[in-house]
Motif scaffolding. Sequence first.
Motif, PDB file in Angstrom:
ATOM      1  N   TYR A  74      53.721  16.188  14.341  1.00 41.56           N
ATOM      2  CA  TYR A  74      54.507  17.305  14.860  1.00 41.56           C
ATOM      3  C   TYR A  74      55.382  16.856  16.029  1.00 41.56           C
ATOM      4  CZ  TYR A  74      55.703  21.942  16.588  1.00 41.56           C
ATOM      5  OH  TYR A  74      56.396  23.057  17.002  1.00 41.56           O
ATOM      6  N   THR A 100      59.604  16.811  16.186  1.00 40.39           N
ATOM      7  CA  THR A 100      60.427  17.553  17.155  1.00 40.39           C
ATOM      8  C   THR A 100      61.683  16.783  17.536  1.00 40.39           C
ATOM      9  OG1 THR A 100      59.160  16.623  19.017  1.00 40.39           O
ATOM     10  CG2 THR A 100      58.440  18.756  18.133  1.00 40.39           C
ATOM     11  N   ARG A 115      65.755  21.645  14.324  1.00 41.12           N
ATOM     12  CA  ARG A 115      64.909  22.683  14.905  1.00 41.12           C
ATOM     13  C   ARG A 115      64.611  23.799  13.900  1.00 41.12           C
ATOM     14  NH1 ARG A 115      64.111  24.084  20.224  1.00 41.12           N
ATOM     15  NH2 ARG A 115      65.775  22.644  20.807  1.00 41.12           N
ATOM     16  N   HIS A 172      54.070  26.281  18.726  1.00 46.76           N
ATOM     17  CA  HIS A 172      55.176  26.104  17.787  1.00 46.76           C
ATOM     18  C   HIS A 172      56.332  27.044  18.113  1.00 46.76           C
ATOM     19  CE1 HIS A 172      57.255  25.164  14.129  1.00 46.76           C
ATOM     20  NE2 HIS A 172      57.205  26.418  13.711  1.00 46.76           N
ATOM     21  N   THR A 219      58.129  25.833  21.181  1.00 52.00           N
ATOM     22  CA  THR A 219      58.845  24.578  20.953  1.00 52.00           C
ATOM     23  C   THR A 219      60.122  24.790  20.148  1.00 52.00           C
ATOM     24  OG1 THR A 219      56.768  23.344  20.992  1.00 52.00           O
ATOM     25  CG2 THR A 219      58.660  22.244  20.000  1.00 52.00           C
ATOM     26  N   THR A 220      60.086  25.700  19.197  1.00 42.13           N
ATOM     27  CA  THR A 220      61.210  25.824  18.255  1.00 42.13           C
ATOM     28  C   THR A 220      62.065  27.068  18.460  1.00 42.13           C
ATOM     29  OG1 THR A 220      59.813  26.985  16.631  1.00 42.13           O
ATOM     30  CG2 THR A 220      59.912  24.578  16.504  1.00 42.13           C
TER      31      THR A 220
END
Length: 220
Positions: free
Chosen positions: A120, A124, A129, A209, A212-213
């Motif tokens: 993961y 990134t 993305r 998640h 992060t995205t």
Amino acid sequence: MRRFSFLWCIVLIIILPLSIITLSGNVVLRISETYVYHFNDSQVIEDIGSIVYGSEVADEITGYFNSPSSEEFQIYEENGDYRDPIFDEVESRAMKRAKILMTWTLFFAVVLMGGSIALYIFMTTSVEREMLRLVGFIALIVSAIEMLLIDFLITRPDFRAMLFKRFIGVELGKESTLMILLGSPFEKTYIIFSTVLAIAIIGIFTYIHYSTTKEKRLFS
């Protein structure tokens, strides 16, 4: 490059759910609270004909599973100046095989979880993305589906019997102490605890998640 990105996405969708389900299932069998809850709920301690406490049995079971020692599993009942074992040789052998299975399963789960986290982090920086967001949520949805499927299968007596025969392979009578203690309805407690833990892990990954995205805004 796009082909490799697609490959990493497929791998993450496969190994992340496996790591969550395997790890949660293994961990709950290593904590005494699982067994204490089962013993209190089912009152099976009263059915084995020995004067022992549920908390004591729970600590002995988890202590055995978590110990690196190769000593056989046994719990003793105090009988005056004597200590009477409550399990026979066959039951001790079944617990030994269960311990070996759990050791390898934990190793497998940790490797998968470590691989999922490493993959993961790598994705990134190597995957778009939007693609990472989609793949991550698919992996988490698959985790939830797998969790529900495993829970359903464990409720099936024939499935549990198949697993026991395949991985333990020791004949235990319905009247054996070990079967009374850890036979049905122990699967209900296992499902509750493993599901709660799996949901917690899924929740943590979902938060990470999403953070992060999520779309970066110019003004917030």
